[in-house]
Scaffold this motif. Structure first.
Motif, PDB file in Angstrom:
ATOM      1  N   ALA A  22       0.813  -1.218   0.000  1.00  0.00           N
ATOM      2  CA  ALA A  22       0.000   0.000   0.000  1.00  0.00           C
ATOM      3  C   ALA A  22       0.847   1.268   0.000  1.00  0.00           C
ATOM      4  CB  ALA A  22      -0.949   0.005   1.197  1.00  0.00           C
ATOM      5  N   LYS A  23       2.139   1.163   0.335  1.00  0.00           N
ATOM      6  CA  LYS A  23       3.029   2.330   0.300  1.00  0.00           C
ATOM      7  C   LYS A  23       3.714   2.511  -1.055  1.00  0.00           C
ATOM      8  CE  LYS A  23       4.144   2.889   5.147  1.00  0.00           C
ATOM      9  NZ  LYS A  23       3.835   4.277   5.388  1.00  0.00           N
ATOM     10  N   THR A  24       3.570   1.545  -1.951  1.00  0.00           N
ATOM     11  CA  THR A  24       4.182   1.650  -3.280  1.00  0.00           C
ATOM     12  C   THR A  24       3.599   2.861  -4.008  1.00  0.00           C
ATOM     13  OG1 THR A  24       4.434  -0.743  -3.421  1.00  0.00           O
ATOM     14  CG2 THR A  24       4.517   0.476  -5.493  1.00  0.00           C
ATOM     15  N   PRO A  25       4.437   3.719  -4.592  1.00  0.00           N
ATOM     16  CA  PRO A  25       3.906   4.857  -5.334  1.00  0.00           C
ATOM     17  C   PRO A  25       2.907   4.402  -6.403  1.00  0.00           C
ATOM     18  CG  PRO A  25       6.270   5.085  -5.053  1.00  0.00           C
ATOM     19  CD  PRO A  25       5.900   3.707  -4.571  1.00  0.00           C
ATOM     20  N   THR A  71      -3.772   4.084  -1.155  1.00  0.00           N
ATOM     21  CA  THR A  71      -2.385   4.207  -0.705  1.00  0.00           C
ATOM     22  C   THR A  71      -2.338   4.488   0.790  1.00  0.00           C
ATOM     23  OG1 THR A  71      -0.263   5.308  -1.114  1.00  0.00           O
ATOM     24  CG2 THR A  71      -2.218   6.700  -1.143  1.00  0.00           C
ATOM     25  N   THR A  72      -1.196   4.215   1.393  1.00  0.00           N
ATOM     26  CA  THR A  72      -0.925   4.659   2.764  1.00  0.00           C
ATOM     27  C   THR A  72       0.251   5.631   2.760  1.00  0.00           C
ATOM     28  OG1 THR A  72       0.518   2.764   3.165  1.00  0.00           O
ATOM     29  CG2 THR A  72      -1.786   2.549   3.853  1.00  0.00           C
ATOM     30  N   ASN A  73       0.704   6.000   1.573  1.00  0.00           N
ATOM     31  CA  ASN A  73       1.835   6.901   1.392  1.00  0.00           C
ATOM     32  C   ASN A  73       1.290   8.303   1.108  1.00  0.00           C
ATOM     33  OD1 ASN A  73       4.006   8.369   0.344  1.00  0.00           O
ATOM     34  ND2 ASN A  73       4.903   6.580  -0.641  1.00  0.00           N
ATOM     35  N   MET A  74       1.212   9.127   2.157  1.00  0.00           N
ATOM     36  CA  MET A  74       0.570  10.428   2.044  1.00  0.00           C
ATOM     37  C   MET A  74       1.273  11.356   1.054  1.00  0.00           C
ATOM     38  SD  MET A  74      -1.042  12.404   5.251  1.00  0.00           S
ATOM     39  CE  MET A  74       0.101  13.704   5.517  1.00  0.00           C
ATOM     40  N   SER A  75       2.586  11.372   1.041  1.00  0.00           N
ATOM     41  CA  SER A  75       3.288  12.265   0.108  1.00  0.00           C
ATOM     42  C   SER A  75       3.053  11.829  -1.332  1.00  0.00           C
ATOM     43  CB  SER A  75       4.777  12.348   0.437  1.00  0.00           C
ATOM     44  OG  SER A  75       5.379  11.086   0.319  1.00  0.00           O
ATOM     45  N   ASP A  76       2.976  10.520  -1.564  1.00  0.00           N
ATOM     46  CA  ASP A  76       2.681  10.035  -2.910  1.00  0.00           C
ATOM     47  C   ASP A  76       1.257  10.421  -3.309  1.00  0.00           C
ATOM     48  OD1 ASP A  76       3.167   8.499  -5.362  1.00  0.00           O
ATOM     49  OD2 ASP A  76       1.700   7.112  -4.517  1.00  0.00           O
ATOM     50  N   PRO A 113      -2.824  19.700   3.261  1.00  0.00           N
ATOM     51  CA  PRO A 113      -2.385  18.311   3.080  1.00  0.00           C
ATOM     52  C   PRO A 113      -2.472  17.456   4.340  1.00  0.00           C
ATOM     53  CG  PRO A 113      -0.546  19.825   2.846  1.00  0.00           C
ATOM     54  CD  PRO A 113      -1.774  20.655   2.961  1.00  0.00           C
ATOM     55  N   LYS A 114      -2.411  18.055   5.519  1.00  0.00           N
ATOM     56  CA  LYS A 114      -2.491  17.239   6.726  1.00  0.00           C
ATOM     57  C   LYS A 114      -3.868  16.612   6.909  1.00  0.00           C
ATOM     58  CE  LYS A 114       1.282  19.278   9.187  1.00  0.00           C
ATOM     59  NZ  LYS A 114       1.778  19.890  10.382  1.00  0.00           N
ATOM     60  N   LYS A 118      -6.280  10.341   6.660  1.00  0.00           N
ATOM     61  CA  LYS A 118      -6.995   9.079   6.476  1.00  0.00           C
ATOM     62  C   LYS A 118      -6.157   8.088   5.674  1.00  0.00           C
ATOM     63  CE  LYS A 118     -11.389  11.445   6.049  1.00  0.00           C
ATOM     64  NZ  LYS A 118     -11.051  12.742   5.532  1.00  0.00           N
ATOM     65  N   PHE A 119      -5.233   8.611   4.858  1.00  0.00           N
ATOM     66  CA  PHE A 119      -4.439   7.760   3.995  1.00  0.00           C
ATOM     67  C   PHE A 119      -3.094   7.392   4.611  1.00  0.00           C
ATOM     68  CE2 PHE A 119      -7.332  10.020   1.262  1.00  0.00           C
ATOM     69  CZ  PHE A 119      -7.813   9.015   0.465  1.00  0.00           C
TER      70      PHE A 119
END
Length: 137
Positions: A22-25, A71-76, A113-114, A118-119
């Motif tokens: 889930a963190k994969t871009p 995703t679980t990668n917020m920056s992505d 963005p904060k 949830k992601f």
């Protein structure tokens, strides 16, 4: 899950990532095609197919089962939303787990963005299906 998305959320297209972290871009998912996609009924493609179709659409609302379904990668996620400005909303369907649906307004979320928290991971894993023990004689 496919039937649930079509019935509950009235989605037109369904894109599935069969196996990834889930963190994969998002842009790096499904670079290698998985043959299982062709065996799934009602699926329009994988993450790469979704990205290609996003380029052709003007107003998009993504519906995902649970925020980790995207995703679980917020920056992505922030980068993905910035890159695909036509994504107006993301609906997070967790009806099967907690009887809720969350709507993320993407234009507002980029400003704050904060609020995409949830992601950013999840507290517990949701079990989508369970194997029942076989009855013994």
């Amino acid at each position: 899950m496919i039937t649930g998305l079509k019935n509950r959320s009235s989605v037109k297209y369904i894109y599935v990532t069969v196996s990834c972290n889930a963190k994969t871009p998002i842009n790096r998912r499904d670079l290698k095609k998985n043959m299982i996609i062709g065996e799934l009924s009602g699926v329009n493609g994988d993450a790469q197919d979704l990205i290609k179709e996003l380029a052709k659409m003007s107003k998009v609302c993504l519906v995902v089962i649970d925020s980790a379904g995207l995703t679980t990668n917020m920056s992505d996620l922030e980068s993905f939303i910035r890159e695909h400005r036509n994504i107006e909303k993301i609906i997070i369907d967790t009806l099967a787990h907690d009887n809720q649906v969350n709507v993320v307004e993407c234009a507002e979320e980029i400003v704050k963005p904060k609020s995409l928290f949830k992601f950013d991971g999840r507290e517990e894993l949701f079990h989508r299906s369970k194997m029942l023990p076989t009855p013994t004689s």
